[in-house]
Design an enzyme around this catalytic site. Structure first.
Site, PDB file in Angstrom:
ATOM      1  N   LEU A  80      -1.054   4.256  -0.647  1.00  0.00           N
ATOM      2  CA  LEU A  80      -0.937   2.948  -1.278  1.00  0.00           C
ATOM      3  C   LEU A  80      -2.209   2.149  -1.018  1.00  0.00           C
ATOM      4  O   LEU A  80      -3.003   2.487  -0.150  1.00  0.00           O
ATOM      5  CB  LEU A  80       0.277   2.215  -0.721  1.00  0.00           C
ATOM      6  CG  LEU A  80       1.616   2.908  -1.011  1.00  0.00           C
ATOM      7  CD1 LEU A  80       2.728   2.288  -0.177  1.00  0.00           C
ATOM      8  CD2 LEU A  80       1.952   2.811  -2.501  1.00  0.00           C
ATOM      9  N   CYS A  84      -9.197  -0.377  -3.809  1.00  0.00           N
ATOM     10  CA  CYS A  84      -9.942  -1.177  -2.838  1.00  0.00           C
ATOM     11  C   CYS A  84     -10.347  -0.373  -1.608  1.00  0.00           C
ATOM     12  O   CYS A  84     -11.518  -0.230  -1.308  1.00  0.00           O
ATOM     13  CB  CYS A  84      -9.174  -2.440  -2.476  1.00  0.00           C
ATOM     14  SG  CYS A  84      -9.796  -3.189  -0.979  1.00  0.00           S
ATOM     15  N   CYS A  89     -13.558  -2.354  -2.658  1.00  0.00           N
ATOM     16  CA  CYS A  89     -13.988  -3.411  -1.727  1.00  0.00           C
ATOM     17  C   CYS A  89     -14.322  -2.908  -0.330  1.00  0.00           C
ATOM     18  O   CYS A  89     -15.215  -3.460   0.314  1.00  0.00           O
ATOM     19  CB  CYS A  89     -12.999  -4.586  -1.645  1.00  0.00           C
ATOM     20  SG  CYS A  89     -11.353  -4.334  -2.272  1.00  0.00           S
ATOM     21  N   HIS A 139      -5.954   3.802   4.539  1.00  0.00           N
ATOM     22  CA  HIS A 139      -4.908   4.419   3.713  1.00  0.00           C
ATOM     23  C   HIS A 139      -3.641   4.631   4.547  1.00  0.00           C
ATOM     24  O   HIS A 139      -2.527   4.317   4.122  1.00  0.00           O
ATOM     25  CB  HIS A 139      -5.376   5.784   3.190  1.00  0.00           C
ATOM     26  CG  HIS A 139      -6.501   5.725   2.205  1.00  0.00           C
ATOM     27  ND1 HIS A 139      -6.877   4.579   1.567  1.00  0.00           N
ATOM     28  CD2 HIS A 139      -7.321   6.704   1.717  1.00  0.00           C
ATOM     29  CE1 HIS A 139      -7.882   4.839   0.749  1.00  0.00           C
ATOM     30  NE2 HIS A 139      -8.171   6.111   0.824  1.00  0.00           N
ATOM     31  N   PHE A 501     -19.307 -25.286  17.245  1.00  0.00           N
ATOM     32  CA  PHE A 501     -20.760 -25.193  17.138  1.00  0.00           C
ATOM     33  C   PHE A 501     -21.295 -23.972  17.897  1.00  0.00           C
ATOM     34  O   PHE A 501     -20.834 -23.724  19.005  1.00  0.00           O
ATOM     35  CB  PHE A 501     -21.360 -26.491  17.700  1.00  0.00           C
ATOM     36  CG  PHE A 501     -22.791 -26.697  17.371  1.00  0.00           C
ATOM     37  CD1 PHE A 501     -23.176 -26.999  16.086  1.00  0.00           C
ATOM     38  CD2 PHE A 501     -23.758 -26.560  18.344  1.00  0.00           C
ATOM     39  CE1 PHE A 501     -24.508 -27.204  15.773  1.00  0.00           C
ATOM     40  CE2 PHE A 501     -25.095 -26.755  18.039  1.00  0.00           C
ATOM     41  CZ  PHE A 501     -25.471 -27.068  16.760  1.00  0.00           C
TER      42      PHE A 501
END
Lengths: 523, 523
Positions: A80, A84, A89, A139, A501
């Protein structure tokens, strides 16, 4: 193709490692054994069959299941998550990480602990191989999470055949449901010029699936948008001459002109050649079916580039043919399945989601369209149209933006105030700020490479209209900042926040420097 | 000391580069020429003199000036910005960037383009030198921005002497104001054991100011909180045996136990030795006034560590002595000047801000306390107490957190739901998620190093109670996420957001997987 062999994984609680081994064996051996994870004890009719288990199908299923419904995913791959983690991606982020690393290493090569990198060409193939070995991990996580944590039903490694809006055949069995959700994704648009079928012409998909040699020292990238630039920056960072052949303008999608200029300048500084207004005419064969050269029409006439490696990134085409043929769903001019804001196609009880319904082909849209389809299927009317979302891309840097560019803001507002770092000054970008994580060495030694950022503000309402960032470590922030901006975030609100910061976005502290003024001015 | 020479920079518009040259010449030659940037045309009385031009003094001045008031900064250094860009947060970020880089390089040494790093010890001194050369850039930016953009008045490179709550003498001149704002910062707490005055014992201040040799292959760090760990991780990453001598527990300030465990495990995996419940007893002299060894009392008895380099990080002591003596302001048990929520000291018209008023000694507090002091001075009653702020630290990783830990949440709420990545599973952390920028190579090849994250949710109200992240690229996001959490952010709100995938915080998409459920459960 009909899959006939099958394996029932329902009763087994496979661990991640076991899933990984199973996926690899099915994928590498290209066996057609279907994996069945069906809850035979649940005798309810399925509320929906999700055809395609990519981002949209998996998230839609998860949401529908969470709402108490019953779903079934049918997926041709043995895992599934869709394209990507397999070829989109995730590898893209691997390559972009390598590009950022290599830029740092080349910039500081021969100093500190960095080896000299002058003239060094690093391997593309090894990174592809690293990804190929590594991708099974995500995966496995998708399969594991979907079964053990999300309680989803699915059939993997078997293509489904649509019979009608309620019926799908898969691996020799027939399944019916109240609704059908199409999530079949998209594929790279193929290059259509002479020679585009030669070995050595790659898309992001074929690159990670089939690269089996080390490209020589020149790369031609055809395209000038996100994918072209993300991969092109990596190829360039490996030390290869990299030419981007761009039909119109490179990275037009970056809304702010100054930000876009900074991004392009840094790419060029790294040696990327950007040929705008150019078009690949043909690819020459070396006589053995491999790429030998690319001929390009440029504003300065035709040019021939010798190379054995061409990367194409011309956009994505939705995989709408099969459902259009089987169901007659309406399809738009770009091959996308037409849906309304409830994700309903022209055929009753058939929904479509993700890249299959066209732009924006982004992860959040795939997942959210699945989620909204699930709501509608479960009886809760819900409308979804992606808008006012933040966006990003990678060069050697991360580039993030939301809202309006400076120019767009000036069209709509009479009193636009700009806060940026570095500010306009006689030394230009040669200023040792901004600085933050992953740019500290640049800030100390190569200030102009340490990034660029801009906040666009309506001086009258004091509201933030847009935010733009080049650097590292701000992409995640833009997700949350975008929500605040849509709520009406002002420069005063920013000034009251607590910065961590050195923060990649210096927006909070820069806003604080100005927010005491009744009449805002630039910074 | 009285500074007598002076230079008037008011009329000159120095560019960044010119500022850099001027600051370097004043700093390196230790000349006592005071820089005057006074607006002689403004004949108003000063609303405030800010004694100290660090983060608090500079931001307080900017805010007061933005409100239309008149201010004067008096600063002993030739630059504004204080210790942060000179020897605190900026060098800290440089070292942390190097630690992250070196961990990556060592992990992948000998593969891809990374050189073999086994047994390689890299230079500490070169990084210190790089920072020393580079820090002038941010200094120049502070001076430039403060004068040309913020229109501040200041006197630099000259210590001020407090005469009374309205009067300060500096560089042979006397200045008066309606109010005095003390922003004198803090200094590292000195180690007080035999031998602590030997050459080779450093704090973060003396390290970057005075290191003039290459430390040998063993480092002893005394302390176990933020600064100790941030510098210790860097020393370790250079390839040196690094021992943290920690009186009680290391990194107690990380609120969530699992997150803290992950952070400590990764430090240990990189070879950092953490000696908890231990105390440095004495430092041995090599006979020439240099460190030769450290003797430590540990739970297993006394141990002697041979080294020529000791780093101390025992916290900060506010520089309250001078104002306490001159003005009689009330001082607390940790040397901090006592202020009320309007930043007023016990002496009328005298305010105090920044590290001088004690914990939290963070940049946002320094700046915001300056801003709130300015508001009060300008006649707008304003109360400030830092609370519910996000926080972070660096190891080789970035570690960010906000709100409640899991354990804290379970004390206050009966139905706590946890969403985390990687989830609990039989393979533990050996899971190739999370992944995002700067962790992609880990995710592909060393999954357990790719980070850890956790969202703590009240299952009844569905509100986010806390968020915790180890990885990279989430620190900036925590600034904005913290605001949303304080607004009452729910798991459902998160599920509706637009993620920029692969996002460092996977909170949005993980929430979406669960948010369809009426009764939330863990993920």
């Amino acid at each position: 193709m009909t899959t006939t062999k099958s394996m029932n994984v329902r009763g087994e609680k496979l661990a991640l490692e076991e899933w990984g081994n199973l996926i690899e064996s099915l994928h590498d051996e290209k066996t057609d054994t279907a994996l069945f994870n069906i809850d035979d004890k649940d005798d309810r009719e399925y509320d929906a069959i999700f055809l395609g288990g990519g981002a949209g199908g998996r998230f839609g299923s998860a949401y529908l299941r969470a709402m108490g419904g019953r779903q079934l995913i049918i997926e041709r791959w043995p895992f599934l998550g869709g394209s990507c983690p397999h070829n989109a991606c995730v590898p893209h982020h691997v390559f972009s990480d390598c590009a950022a690393e290599l830029m740092l290493q080349r910039t500081f090569g021969g100093t500190l602990w960095f080896p000299p990198m002058e003239g060094v060409v690093t391997s593309i193939r090894e990174v592809v191989d690293l990804f190929r070995r590594g991708r099974t991990g995500p995966h496995a996580m998708m399969n594991y999470q979907s079964k053990e944590q999300l309680d989803l039903e699915y059939i993997l490694n078997a293509p489904g055949r649509i019979v009608d809006p309620h019926t799908v055949d898969v691996a020799g069995r027939r399944f019916t449901a109240k609704n059908l959700v199409l999530g079949l994704g998209a594929r790279p648009q193929a290059l259509d010029i002479p020679g585009s079928g030669l070995k050595g012409v790659y898309s992001n998909v074929s690159l990670v699936e089939t690269l089996d040699y080390e490209p020589s020292d020149t790369v031609v990238v055809i395209g000038g948008s996100k994918t072209a630039v993300e991969y092109g920056a990596f190829f360039s960072a490996t030390g290869r001459r990299t030419i981007l052949v761009v039909r119109s303008e490179c990275l037009k999608l970056i809304p702010d002109a100054e930000i876009r200029g900074y991004v392009l300048d840094r790419m060029k500084e790294q040696g990327v050649e950007i040929w705008e207004g150019s078009e690949a005419l043909r690819i020459e064969d070396d006589g053995e079916g491999r790429v030998q050269a690319v001929v390009v029409r440029t504003p300065d006439g035709e040019k021939r580039i010798e190379t054995d490696f061409v990367f194409t990134a011309l956009g994505e085409i939705p995989n709408s043919e099969m459902p259009a043929q089987a169901l007659g769903v309406e399809v738009g001019p770009r091959n996308e399945i037409i849906v309304n804001s409830r994700l309903q196609t022209s055929v009753p009880n058939v929904y479509a989601i993700g890249d299959l319904i066209g732009a924006p082909m982004e992860m959040f849209k795939a997942r959210k369209s699945g989620m909204y389809a699930a709501r509608n299927i479960m009886g809760f009317e819900a409308h979804y149209e992606p808008k006012d979302f933040p966006d990003f891309l990678h060069t050697h840097y991360e580039v993030s933006w939301l809202g309006l560019s400076e120019a767009e803001a000036r069209v709509r507002h009479r009193n636009v105030v700009i806060i940026k770092m570095p500010p306009d000054n006689p030394n230009g970008l040669n200023a040792a700020l901004p600085a933050s994580d992953r740019t500290m060495l640049y800030a100390m030694a190569k200030p102009h490479m340490s990034g660029y950022q801009k906040l666009v503000i309506d001086g009258d309402s004091r509201r933030v209209l847009g935010a733009h960032h080049v650097g590292y470590g701000a992409k995640d922030a833009f997700q949350y900042l975008n929500v605040l901006v849509k709520q009406g975030l002002t420069v005063d609100d920013l000034g009251e926040m607590d910065e961590l910061f050195l923060n990649p976005t210096h927006f909070i502290q820069l806003s604080r420097l100005r927010s005491g003024r009744k009449h805002l001015v630039d910074l």
